[in-house]
Motif scaffolding. Structure first.
Motif, PDB file in Angstrom:
ATOM      1  N   SER A  19       1.038  -1.216  -0.129  1.00  0.00           N
ATOM      2  CA  SER A  19       0.621  -0.076   0.558  1.00  0.00           C
ATOM      3  C   SER A  19       0.434   1.141  -0.293  1.00  0.00           C
ATOM      4  O   SER A  19       0.352   2.494  -0.884  1.00  0.00           O
ATOM      5  N   LEU A  20       1.894   1.138   1.385  1.00  0.00           N
ATOM      6  CA  LEU A  20       2.590   2.434   0.916  1.00  0.00           C
ATOM      7  C   LEU A  20       3.656   2.590  -0.507  1.00  0.00           C
ATOM      8  O   LEU A  20       3.504   3.779  -1.228  1.00  0.00           O
ATOM      9  N   GLY A  22       2.677   1.354  -3.795  1.00  0.00           N
ATOM     10  CA  GLY A  22       1.665   1.474  -4.161  1.00  0.00           C
ATOM     11  C   GLY A  22       1.004   3.055  -4.318  1.00  0.00           C
ATOM     12  O   GLY A  22       0.971   3.665  -5.477  1.00  0.00           O
ATOM     13  N   GLY A  23       0.979   2.715  -2.894  1.00  0.00           N
ATOM     14  CA  GLY A  23       0.404   5.116  -2.885  1.00  0.00           C
ATOM     15  C   GLY A  23       1.265   5.769  -3.033  1.00  0.00           C
ATOM     16  O   GLY A  23       0.524   6.716  -3.638  1.00  0.00           O
ATOM     17  N   LEU A  26       1.348   6.099  -7.022  1.00  0.00           N
ATOM     18  CA  LEU A  26       0.227   6.308  -7.504  1.00  0.00           C
ATOM     19  C   LEU A  26      -0.198   8.061  -7.443  1.00  0.00           C
ATOM     20  O   LEU A  26      -0.784   9.074  -8.242  1.00  0.00           O
ATOM     21  N   GLY A  27       0.393   8.716  -5.951  1.00  0.00           N
ATOM     22  CA  GLY A  27      -0.298  10.115  -6.013  1.00  0.00           C
ATOM     23  C   GLY A  27       0.577  10.986  -6.540  1.00  0.00           C
ATOM     24  O   GLY A  27       0.391  12.151  -6.696  1.00  0.00           O
ATOM     25  N   SER A  47       1.635   1.222 -10.553  1.00  0.00           N
ATOM     26  CA  SER A  47       1.362   1.154  -9.304  1.00  0.00           C
ATOM     27  C   SER A  47       0.750  -0.001  -8.761  1.00  0.00           C
ATOM     28  O   SER A  47       1.018  -0.393  -7.933  1.00  0.00           O
ATOM     29  N   ALA A  48      -0.194  -0.327  -8.752  1.00  0.00           N
ATOM     30  CA  ALA A  48      -0.716  -1.221  -8.744  1.00  0.00           C
ATOM     31  C   ALA A  48      -0.643  -2.880  -8.513  1.00  0.00           C
ATOM     32  O   ALA A  48      -0.501  -4.015  -7.907  1.00  0.00           O
ATOM     33  N   ALA A  51       2.440  -3.225  -6.563  1.00  0.00           N
ATOM     34  CA  ALA A  51       2.178  -3.420  -4.459  1.00  0.00           C
ATOM     35  C   ALA A  51       2.600  -5.216  -4.877  1.00  0.00           C
ATOM     36  O   ALA A  51       2.446  -5.670  -3.656  1.00  0.00           O
TER      37      ALA A  51
END
Length: 72
Positions: A19-20, A22-23, A26-27, A47-48, A51
């Motif tokens: 999550s960190l 990929g997020g 993404l961000g 990104s997904a 992750a």
């Protein structure tokens, strides 16, 4: 009985780290895209999968460790 705890820790670690990473990808990528830098899509699109790959790498490491320890 160590296998149950190892699987629990694997799930938690893969979830948090995935999550960190990929997020963050993404961000940053979406921030770049909204500012007009189309190169941000290079971060947004994978990104997904990145992750998910982190979880796969952690699971393979757990299996390798279980085989070496003689628990598998």
């Amino acid at each position: 009985m160590g296998l149950r705890e190892d699987i629990l820790i694997l799930g938690l670690t893969a979830g948090v780290v995935g999550s960190l990473v990929g997020g963050l990808m993404l961000g940053i990528g979406l921030g770049m895209v909204t500012q007009g830098a189309h190169a941000g899509w290079v971060l947004v699109l994978p990104s997904a999968p990145v992750a998910g790959l982190i979880g796969l790498w952690l699971a393979r490491r757990l299996v390798r460790r279980q085989e070496i320890g003689g628990q598998g």
